[in-house]
Design a protein around this motif. Structure first.
Motif, PDB file in Angstrom:
ATOM      1  N   GLY A 238     -12.573  15.930   0.216  1.00 28.37           N
ATOM      2  CA  GLY A 238     -13.592  16.692  -0.508  1.00 28.37           C
ATOM      3  C   GLY A 238     -13.789  18.101   0.007  1.00 28.37           C
ATOM      4  N   THR A 239     -14.892  18.687  -0.448  1.00 30.23           N
ATOM      5  CA  THR A 239     -15.158  20.112  -0.208  1.00 30.23           C
ATOM      6  C   THR A 239     -16.578  20.302   0.333  1.00 30.23           C
ATOM      7  N   GLY A 240     -16.741  21.285   1.209  1.00 27.67           N
ATOM      8  CA  GLY A 240     -18.073  21.622   1.706  1.00 27.67           C
ATOM      9  C   GLY A 240     -18.092  21.606   3.223  1.00 27.67           C
ATOM     10  N   SER A 241     -19.249  21.920   3.782  1.00 32.06           N
ATOM     11  CA  SER A 241     -19.326  22.048   5.241  1.00 32.06           C
ATOM     12  C   SER A 241     -19.190  20.691   5.935  1.00 32.06           C
ATOM     13  N   THR A 242     -19.683  19.604   5.326  1.00 30.91           N
ATOM     14  CA  THR A 242     -19.547  18.286   5.948  1.00 30.91           C
ATOM     15  C   THR A 242     -18.092  17.819   5.847  1.00 30.91           C
ATOM     16  N   ALA A 243     -17.484  18.031   4.686  1.00 34.12           N
ATOM     17  CA  ALA A 243     -16.062  17.690   4.526  1.00 34.12           C
ATOM     18  C   ALA A 243     -15.214  18.490   5.520  1.00 34.12           C
TER      19      ALA A 243
ATOM     20  N   SER B 128     -30.961  14.051   5.352  1.00 35.48           N
ATOM     21  CA  SER B 128     -31.757  14.931   4.477  1.00 35.48           C
ATOM     22  C   SER B 128     -31.272  14.848   3.025  1.00 35.48           C
ATOM     23  N   LYS B 129     -30.054  14.321   2.817  1.00 29.14           N
ATOM     24  CA  LYS B 129     -29.501  14.246   1.450  1.00 29.14           C
ATOM     25  C   LYS B 129     -29.932  12.973   0.717  1.00 29.14           C
ATOM     26  N   GLN B 130     -30.540  12.032   1.434  1.00 24.84           N
ATOM     27  CA  GLN B 130     -30.958  10.761   0.803  1.00 24.84           C
ATOM     28  C   GLN B 130     -32.291  10.970   0.086  1.00 24.84           C
TER      29      GLN B 130
ATOM     30  N   ILE C 136     -25.677  13.798  -6.687  1.00 23.92           N
ATOM     31  CA  ILE C 136     -25.518  15.142  -7.242  1.00 23.92           C
ATOM     32  C   ILE C 136     -24.552  15.852  -6.318  1.00 23.92           C
ATOM     33  N   LYS C 137     -23.519  16.467  -6.922  1.00 22.69           N
ATOM     34  CA  LYS C 137     -22.535  17.227  -6.182  1.00 22.69           C
ATOM     35  C   LYS C 137     -22.251  18.531  -6.919  1.00 22.69           C
ATOM     36  N   GLY C 138     -21.611  19.458  -6.225  1.00 23.71           N
ATOM     37  CA  GLY C 138     -21.250  20.704  -6.882  1.00 23.71           C
ATOM     38  C   GLY C 138     -21.977  21.907  -6.311  1.00 23.71           C
ATOM     39  N   GLY C 139     -22.735  21.670  -5.222  1.00 23.26           N
ATOM     40  CA  GLY C 139     -23.389  22.803  -4.569  1.00 23.26           C
ATOM     41  C   GLY C 139     -22.374  23.857  -4.138  1.00 23.26           C
TER      42      GLY C 139
ATOM     43  N   ALA D  31     -22.241  15.299  -0.236  1.00 18.04           N
ATOM     44  CA  ALA D  31     -23.063  15.269  -1.450  1.00 18.04           C
ATOM     45  C   ALA D  31     -24.262  16.175  -1.242  1.00 18.04           C
ATOM     46  N   ASP D  32     -24.828  16.616  -2.341  1.00 18.70           N
ATOM     47  CA  ASP D  32     -26.060  17.410  -2.258  1.00 18.70           C
ATOM     48  C   ASP D  32     -27.278  16.502  -2.272  1.00 18.70           C
ATOM     49  N   GLU D  33     -27.173  15.403  -2.993  1.00 14.43           N
ATOM     50  CA  GLU D  33     -28.213  14.358  -2.980  1.00 14.43           C
ATOM     51  C   GLU D  33     -27.537  13.024  -3.251  1.00 14.43           C
TER      52      GLU D  33
ATOM     53  N   ARG E 100     -12.863  19.253  -9.721  1.00 13.78           N
ATOM     54  CA  ARG E 100     -11.728  18.659  -8.994  1.00 13.78           C
ATOM     55  C   ARG E 100     -12.206  17.491  -8.139  1.00 13.78           C
ATOM     56  N   GLU E 101     -13.438  17.594  -7.632  1.00 18.30           N
ATOM     57  CA  GLU E 101     -13.975  16.481  -6.831  1.00 18.30           C
ATOM     58  C   GLU E 101     -14.045  15.217  -7.686  1.00 18.30           C
ATOM     59  N   LYS E 102     -14.504  15.371  -8.919  1.00 17.63           N
ATOM     60  CA  LYS E 102     -14.643  14.180  -9.771  1.00 17.63           C
ATOM     61  C   LYS E 102     -13.270  13.624 -10.144  1.00 17.63           C
TER      62      LYS E 102
HETATM   63  C1  5RP Z   1     -19.130  20.872  -3.180  1.00 14.16           C
HETATM   64  C2  5RP Z   1     -19.926  19.635  -2.970  1.00 14.16           C
HETATM   65  C3  5RP Z   1     -20.331  19.319  -1.576  1.00 14.16           C
HETATM   66  O1  5RP Z   1     -19.888  18.048  -1.247  1.00 14.16           O
HETATM   67  C4  5RP Z   1     -21.825  19.371  -1.489  1.00 14.16           C
HETATM   68  O2  5RP Z   1     -22.276  20.621  -1.960  1.00 14.16           O
HETATM   69  C5  5RP Z   1     -22.314  19.149  -0.062  1.00 14.16           C
HETATM   70  O3  5RP Z   1     -21.915  20.240   0.726  1.00 14.16           O
HETATM   71  P1  5RP Z   1     -22.265  20.354   2.264  1.00 14.16           P
HETATM   72  O4  5RP Z   1     -21.493  19.301   2.962  1.00 14.16           O
HETATM   73  O5  5RP Z   1     -21.834  21.753   2.633  1.00 14.16           O
HETATM   74  O6  5RP Z   1     -23.756  20.176   2.414  1.00 14.16           O
HETATM   75  O7  5RP Z   1     -20.221  18.884  -3.868  1.00 14.16           O
HETATM   76  O8  5RP Z   1     -18.884  21.097  -4.535  1.00 14.16           O
END
Ligand code: 5RP
Length: 236
Positions: free
Chosen positions: A30-35, A123-125, A96-99, A86-88, A105-107
């Motif tokens: 996936g994508t994002g800072s946690t990924a 914090s995302k729960q 909810i994703k896509g932040g 995830a964002d939530e 592409r994630e989906k």
């Molecule tokens: C990117 C996403 C990310 O998974 C989501 O925004 C969480 O990001 P982060 O790990 O940076 O908090 O859906 O499109």
């Protein structure tokens, strides 16, 4: 413990989770800072996997930098697992994703995987999705019509703007954020998503929508969630 440390902790837990998979398979990333924390933690073990399939240009760049093999999704039949943030996330694993703007592409990659392993800090729960504005990727010329349809669902719609200049796309902050697919993103605030499956189907039906960042059909199967006490593994 700060949020970066929580992300690193869950990234390490996700590494241990995927290393339980038999060697020689292909992993969805996936994508994002946690990924990113997950990618960095997995890098020393990259040879456990025959390759990866990436959910964004940013992730591809990071994977290649670490020496992972990145495959075209069209050359891959299926994936044992997809790991992403995830964002939530609600108690059933709907997200909810896509932040970060990579929702389409994630989906797609999530739909190829047997298991969606969601990694986040606590914090995302949330009990009900919707506090985080719902991202919807659209065809740019449909902005007006899609915005009006989304407003009928009770949300306040705003066009996402580029946060910072991206040299590759020549984006400046006053211009629309442009996704890896050339789409724009509408962020829909003020929704209380009590029925994520229904809402996902409803938004998918609006002409001009590429992808809604509601992952209800492609929900999480395993949640790894970090807090100050450690990482909890929840099978959903
Ligand atoms: C990117 C996403 C990310 O998974 C989501 O925004 C969480 O990001 P982060 O790990 O940076 O908090 O859906 O499109």
């Amino acid at each position: 413990m700060n949020q970066d440390q929580l992300k690193q902790m869950v990234g390490v837990a996700a590494r241990d989770e995927v290393l339980k998979l038999p060697a020689g398979q292909i992993l969805g990333v996936g994508t994002g800072s946690t990924a990113n924390c997950f990618i960095d933690a997995l890098a020393p073990h990259k040879d456990h996997f025959a390759g990866t399939v990436s959910s964004s240009n940013a992730t591809t760049e990071r994977l290649l930098k670490h020496g992972f093999k990145v495959l075209d999704p069209n050359d891959v039949q299926g994936l044992p697992a997809y790991v992403d943030g995830a964002d939530e996330i609600d108690p059933a694993g709907h997200m909810i994703k896509g932040g970060g703007g990579a929702l389409t592409r994630e989906k797609i990659i999530a739909s190829m995987a047997k298991q969606f392993i969601c990694i986040c800090d606590s914090s995302k729960q949330v009990p009900v999705l919707g506090n985080f504005a719902l991202p919807v990727e659209i065809i740019p010329l449909a902005k007006g019509v899609v915005s009006r349809e989304l407003e009928k669902l009770g949300g306040q719609v705003s066009l996402r703007l580029a946060k910072s200049t991206r040299a590759d796309l020549k984006q400046t902050p006053s211009e629309p954020f442009v996704t890896d697919n050339g789409g724009w993103i509408l962020d829909v605030a003020g929704l209380k998503i009590v029925n994520p499956i229904q809402m996902e189907a409803q938004v998918n039906q609006i002409a001009g929508v590429i992808t809604v960042g509601l992952f209800a059909k492609e929900k999480a199967n395993i949640l790894l969630v970090s807090n100050a006490a450690g990482v909890e593994r929840i099978a959903l």
